[in-house]
Design a protein around this motif. Structure first.
Motif, short mmCIF file in Angstrom:
data_model
loop_
_atom_site.label_atom_id
_atom_site.label_comp_id
_atom_site.label_asym_id
_atom_site.label_seq_id
_atom_site.Cartn_x
_atom_site.Cartn_y
_atom_site.Cartn_z
N ASP A 31 2.21 -2.93 -41.93
CA ASP A 31 2.48 -1.74 -42.26
C ASP A 31 1.81 -0.38 -41.75
O ASP A 31 2.37 0.60 -41.61
N ALA A 32 0.27 -0.81 -41.22
CA ALA A 32 -0.52 0.43 -40.74
C ALA A 32 -1.57 -0.23 -39.87
O ALA A 32 -1.91 -1.47 -40.19
N ARG A 58 2.15 2.89 -39.84
CA ARG A 58 1.29 4.07 -40.15
C ARG A 58 0.12 3.96 -39.61
O ARG A 58 -0.60 3.08 -39.15
N ASP A 82 -0.21 13.90 -37.93
CA ASP A 82 0.88 13.99 -38.72
C ASP A 82 2.22 14.10 -37.83
O ASP A 82 3.30 13.56 -37.67
N SER A 85 2.67 11.71 -34.46
CA SER A 85 3.25 10.50 -34.99
C SER A 85 4.47 10.44 -35.88
O SER A 85 4.75 9.39 -36.37
N ARG A 88 3.55 9.69 -39.51
CA ARG A 88 2.85 8.27 -39.83
C ARG A 88 1.49 8.40 -40.31
O ARG A 88 0.90 7.20 -40.46
N HIS A 89 0.88 9.59 -40.57
CA HIS A 89 -0.75 9.80 -40.66
C HIS A 89 -0.90 9.38 -42.08
O HIS A 89 -0.30 10.00 -43.15
N ILE A 90 -2.15 8.71 -42.35
CA ILE A 90 -2.82 8.35 -43.58
C ILE A 90 -4.13 9.04 -43.41
O ILE A 90 -5.02 8.53 -42.44
#
Length: 345
Positions: A31-32, A58, A82, A85, A88-90
């Motif tokens: 997922d990330a 992500r 963000d 991407s 997709r940024h956390i």
């Protein structure tokens, strides 16, 4: 439960296989992917560089250190990431410790919870872009009006419109007060040295935060991302031994005597005597002896090591303990490829 790949921070040299690792993780369904920083490589630059070679996963930081950048600077970087991407940024944040904050960044460490609350608040104001950012806090004052101020500071609003006002902010936290605040103000918890058998204790801390007035999320939409070395092997004893140097380093060397947050995590697990011995040996310069003093069970509690079916069962156990994402550290590309059946279910 989702899987994330933790690339961590660099050692003496950059890793050589990061892009193939990320691409393989994306291909098999992770997922990330996450990067980190300590006092060498930063977290954002590798994430952007390597992340540009991906399409779906992500891209997160686990963690960015608060004292390395002002809150506004971190918000600028996060909104830029963000956009680049496509959402997709956390943004994973953490306070680090006094040795790094005061020794490396030259900033005071006092009142880390207050600083975290204000820091996250400023970032959310930047991302919301509803008004010029003003913060009249004890830790962060915008515009700045302290010693040396010209009096010309002006409240500003980001020129760039953030892609998402609700860009997820996760906090790396270890103690009960910090974890409770994480549940109150953040979108996720980055848990290090998570032990499934203590899930009830963690739930109490989290529930305290969820119950606070104005809490941002509830248990239903909050992410618990736990760091976990995962090794698929028929020789678990050998692989557990390979994990002991990192455990000894974090207990004995990654924090000041009397204020080592990682050490406190293991004490809560009930390893007081082992922690005392490891710390004493490490601080005396006896690193090999410190590693040898790490009990197998201390490592095994915070890792999943065994054959494929044992690892699958371990992942299920962590999921039942409340973990929504297992943030895996993997030794190499071959080991990562062995994870494919775990993603498939």
């Amino acid at each position: 439960m989702r899987l994330g790949l933790q690339l961590g921070y660099w050692g003496a040299q950059p890793p050589h296989a990061a892009v193939p690792m990320i691409q393989e993780a994306e291909s098999i369904g992770f997922d990330a992917v996450f990067t980190a920083e300590s006092w060498g490589s930063d977290a954002f630059t590798p994430l952007a560089w390597w992340g540009s070679q991906t399409q779906r996963v992500r891209l997160g930081t686990a963690v960015v250190q608060l004292s390395a950048r002002t809150a506004a600077s971190t918000a600028m970087t996060a909104l830029t990431m963000d956009h680049l991407s496509n959402g997709r940024h956390i943004l994973g944040l953490g306070v680090s410790g006094p040795q790094v904050v005061e020794g490396w960044y030259g900033q005071p460490f006092a009142k880390p919870l207050q600083r975290t609350r204000e820091y996250v608040g400023v970032i959310r104001k930047v991302l919301a872009r509803e008004a010029a950012v003003i913060n009249d806090g004890a830790q962060i004052r915008l515009p700045y009006d302290g010693p040396g101020a010209t009096g010309l500071g002006k409240p500003l609003k980001s020129i760039t419109h953030p892609l998402r006002a609700d860009l997820p902010i996760w906090l790396g936290s270890e103690g009960p007060k910090n974890v409770a605040m994480t549940a109150e103000i953040a979108d996720g918890w980055l848990a290090i040295y998570y032990a499934p058998r203590l899930a009830g204790m963690y739930d109490e801390w989290l529930d305290e935060g969820f119950a606070r007035e104005g809490a941002r999320r509830s248990r239903a939409d909050f992410e618990v991302a736990a760091h976990c070395p995962v090794v698929i092997t028929d020789d678990p004893a050998t692989e557990l031994a390979k994990l002991k140097p990192a455990t000894a380093w974090y207990i004995g060397g990654m924090g000041a005597p009397g204020m080592n947050f990682h050490e406190r995590v293991y004490r809560r697990m009930g390893y007081d005597s082992a922690v005392d011995e490891i710390s004493s040996l490490f601080q005396a310069g006896k690193r090999a002896e410190a590693v040898a003093a790490v009990p197998d069970e201390m490592v095994a509690e915070c890792a999943i090591v065994g054959n494929l079916e044992e690892v699958r069962a371990g992942i299920k156990r962590w999921e039942q303990a409340g973990v929504t994402m297992l943030l895996i550290t993997v030794r190499d590309l071959d080991q990562l490829r062995l994870m494919a059946p775990l993603v498939e279910g």
